[in-house]
Scaffold this active site. Structure first.
Site, PDB file in Angstrom:
ATOM      1  N   CYS A  86      48.483 -39.613  39.253  1.00  0.00           N
ATOM      2  CA  CYS A  86      49.871 -40.053  39.452  1.00  0.00           C
ATOM      3  C   CYS A  86      50.247 -39.947  40.932  1.00  0.00           C
ATOM      4  O   CYS A  86      49.781 -40.733  41.745  1.00  0.00           O
ATOM      5  CB  CYS A  86      50.812 -39.241  38.559  1.00  0.00           C
ATOM      6  SG  CYS A  86      52.447 -40.005  38.331  1.00  0.00           S
ATOM      7  N   HIS A 203      48.181 -39.444  32.958  1.00  0.00           N
ATOM      8  CA  HIS A 203      47.933 -38.008  33.089  1.00  0.00           C
ATOM      9  C   HIS A 203      46.925 -37.517  32.051  1.00  0.00           C
ATOM     10  O   HIS A 203      47.306 -37.197  30.923  1.00  0.00           O
ATOM     11  CB  HIS A 203      49.242 -37.233  32.903  1.00  0.00           C
ATOM     12  CG  HIS A 203      50.210 -37.357  34.028  1.00  0.00           C
ATOM     13  ND1 HIS A 203      50.308 -36.423  35.036  1.00  0.00           N
ATOM     14  CD2 HIS A 203      51.125 -38.318  34.308  1.00  0.00           C
ATOM     15  CE1 HIS A 203      51.255 -36.795  35.897  1.00  0.00           C
ATOM     16  NE2 HIS A 203      51.763 -37.942  35.477  1.00  0.00           N
ATOM     17  N   GLU A 205      45.501 -34.606  32.018  1.00  0.00           N
ATOM     18  CA  GLU A 205      45.740 -33.186  31.749  1.00  0.00           C
ATOM     19  C   GLU A 205      46.803 -32.970  30.681  1.00  0.00           C
ATOM     20  O   GLU A 205      46.871 -31.898  30.063  1.00  0.00           O
ATOM     21  CB  GLU A 205      46.115 -32.446  33.041  1.00  0.00           C
ATOM     22  CG  GLU A 205      47.554 -32.594  33.511  1.00  0.00           C
ATOM     23  CD  GLU A 205      47.870 -33.932  34.189  1.00  0.00           C
ATOM     24  OE1 GLU A 205      49.001 -34.087  34.673  1.00  0.00           O
ATOM     25  OE2 GLU A 205      46.980 -34.806  34.223  1.00  0.00           O
TER      26      GLU A 205
END
Length: 236
Positions: A86, A203, A205
């Site tokens: 990002c 994302h 994660e």
């Protein structure tokens, strides 16, 4: 394998990434303050999402001048791995480690959602544990995530197989309707020519923990670990 997660003033996903690496994958990880310059002990550098320096001027424009970024550039030049997520993707384009730029979303609104992505290339250290053309789902949260590049640059990226992730629908079809931000060619994530630097707007994660009911992003980190093990076996 040792990971470093860069922390800028305004970063807000650094702990999320560190949690996945340390607590889920049990890998040695340290948070790297943006004023540090010594990262020679690290194998993989991750520049997380967030709003570095408040995203003043434009996303990543100030972060590119942090002392840590010269070290990150040297790290990449040595062939070591760098991942920008990002805001991290935006920073990597600002310093020239990745081609193109991230500009305002087509609808000019901040988008926070979960979107399907097609894994376009699995011949990469980042995607080895995915199946090619698999459709995965990852969260996005950005206001400037629209990937742009000049026509010649875009052609080179496509011809070189540098596009790893592309926005699609649930059936894996690449359509205008499945493009959340107006990115050219529905691009969600690209590498540099040598493949050791990856930038992506979604994302991984945030989709790496079974507690959340989402683990599609975990494969990206596992791919890096799998590649390291494979290289070690070849050395023997």
């Amino acid at each position: 394998m040792k990971f470093g997660v860069v922390v800028f003033p305004g970063s807000n996903c650094d702990r999320d990434v560190a949690y996945v690496l340390q607590d889920i994958l049990k890998q040695p990880t340290r948070l790297v303050w943006h004023q540090e310059t010594e990262i020679s002990d690290l194998d993989v550098i991750i520049i997380p999402g967030g709003f570095s320096y408040g995203d003043y001027l434009r996303c990543g424009a100030i972060a590119q001048f942090s002392p840590i970024m010269k070290a990150v550039q040297q790290h990449a030049t040595q062939g070591k791995l760098v991942l920008g997520i990002c805001n991290g993707f935006q920073i990597l384009t600002e310093v020239g480690l990745l081609p193109g730029a991230l500009i305002r979303n087509q609808n000019l609104h901040f988008i926070c959602d979960r979107v399907p992505l097609k894994v376009e290339n699995t011949a990469s250290v980042w995607t080895e544990t995915y199946h090619k053309q698999t459709v995965i789902t990852l969260p996005i949260a950005h206001g400037e995530g629209r990937y742009f590049a000049e026509p010649d640059t875009l052609k080179q990226i496509e011809d070189n197989g540098q596009v790893l992730f592309r926005y699609c629908n649930q059936k894996g079809e690449i359509t205008a309707e499945s493009n959340p931000n107006g990115s050219l060619n529905n691009i969600a994530g690209i590498t540099n020519k040598t493949g050791n630097v990856l930038g992506m707007m979604p994302h991984p994660e945030r989709a790496s923990d079974e507690v959340l009911g989402a683990t599609d992003g975990l494969h990206l980190f596992q791919s890096v670990l799998s590649h390291k093990v494979g290289m070690a076996n070849l050395a023997h």
